[in-house]
Design a protein around this motif. Structure first.
Motif, short mmCIF file in Angstrom:
data_model
loop_
_atom_site.label_atom_id
_atom_site.label_comp_id
_atom_site.label_asym_id
_atom_site.label_seq_id
_atom_site.Cartn_x
_atom_site.Cartn_y
_atom_site.Cartn_z
N MET A 53 0.85 -1.16 0.00
CA MET A 53 0.00 0.00 0.00
C MET A 53 0.90 1.22 0.00
O MET A 53 1.86 1.29 0.75
N THR A 54 0.58 2.19 -0.86
CA THR A 54 1.35 3.42 -0.90
C THR A 54 0.55 4.52 -0.21
O THR A 54 -0.62 4.72 -0.50
N THR A 55 1.17 5.19 0.74
CA THR A 55 0.53 6.28 1.47
C THR A 55 1.33 7.56 1.27
O THR A 55 2.37 7.54 0.61
N GLY A 56 0.86 8.62 1.88
CA GLY A 56 1.59 9.88 1.79
C GLY A 56 2.92 9.84 2.51
O GLY A 56 3.76 10.72 2.35
N ARG A 94 3.92 -2.64 3.57
CA ARG A 94 3.27 -3.93 3.42
C ARG A 94 2.07 -3.96 4.35
O ARG A 94 2.19 -3.67 5.54
N VAL A 95 0.91 -4.28 3.81
CA VAL A 95 -0.33 -4.26 4.59
C VAL A 95 -0.29 -5.29 5.72
O VAL A 95 -0.78 -5.02 6.82
N ASP A 96 0.32 -6.45 5.51
CA ASP A 96 0.37 -7.46 6.57
C ASP A 96 1.17 -6.95 7.76
O ASP A 96 0.83 -7.23 8.91
N LEU A 97 2.22 -6.16 7.51
CA LEU A 97 3.01 -5.63 8.61
C LEU A 97 2.27 -4.50 9.34
O LEU A 97 2.37 -4.38 10.56
N LEU A 98 1.52 -3.69 8.59
CA LEU A 98 0.70 -2.66 9.22
C LEU A 98 -0.36 -3.30 10.13
O LEU A 98 -0.58 -2.87 11.25
N ALA A 99 -1.02 -4.34 9.64
CA ALA A 99 -2.06 -5.03 10.42
C ALA A 99 -1.46 -5.68 11.66
O ALA A 99 -2.06 -5.64 12.74
N ALA A 100 -0.29 -6.26 11.53
CA ALA A 100 0.35 -6.93 12.67
C ALA A 100 0.72 -5.93 13.77
O ALA A 100 0.77 -6.29 14.94
N GLY A 101 0.94 -4.68 13.40
CA GLY A 101 1.33 -3.66 14.37
C GLY A 101 0.17 -3.01 15.10
O GLY A 101 0.37 -2.21 16.02
#
Length: 57
Positions: free
Chosen positions: A1-4, A9-16
């Motif tokens: 996922m690209t953000t500002g 990686r979405v899986d790493l964002l969700a894990a956090g």
């Protein structure tokens, strides 16, 4: 996922995310009962080309 703030990686964002960020919801009845999924709504800075960046929503 690209953000500002860069690509992630979405899986790493969700894990956090903390356990309190998640809500279990049914996606509807299936052949063996309701299908439950864990959902979380998290706001990230928009990309410069996204609708949110140009319209505010």
């Amino acid at each position: 996922m690209t953000t500002g703030i860069g690509a992630y990686r979405v899986d790493l964002l969700a894990a956090g995310l903390p356990a309190t960020a998640w809500q279990r919801m049914s996606a509807g009845p299936g052949a063996k009962g309701h299908r439950y999924y864990d959902w979380s709504f998290t706001r990230y800075p928009p990309t410069s080309t996204s609708t949110a960046a140009t319209t505010g929503y």
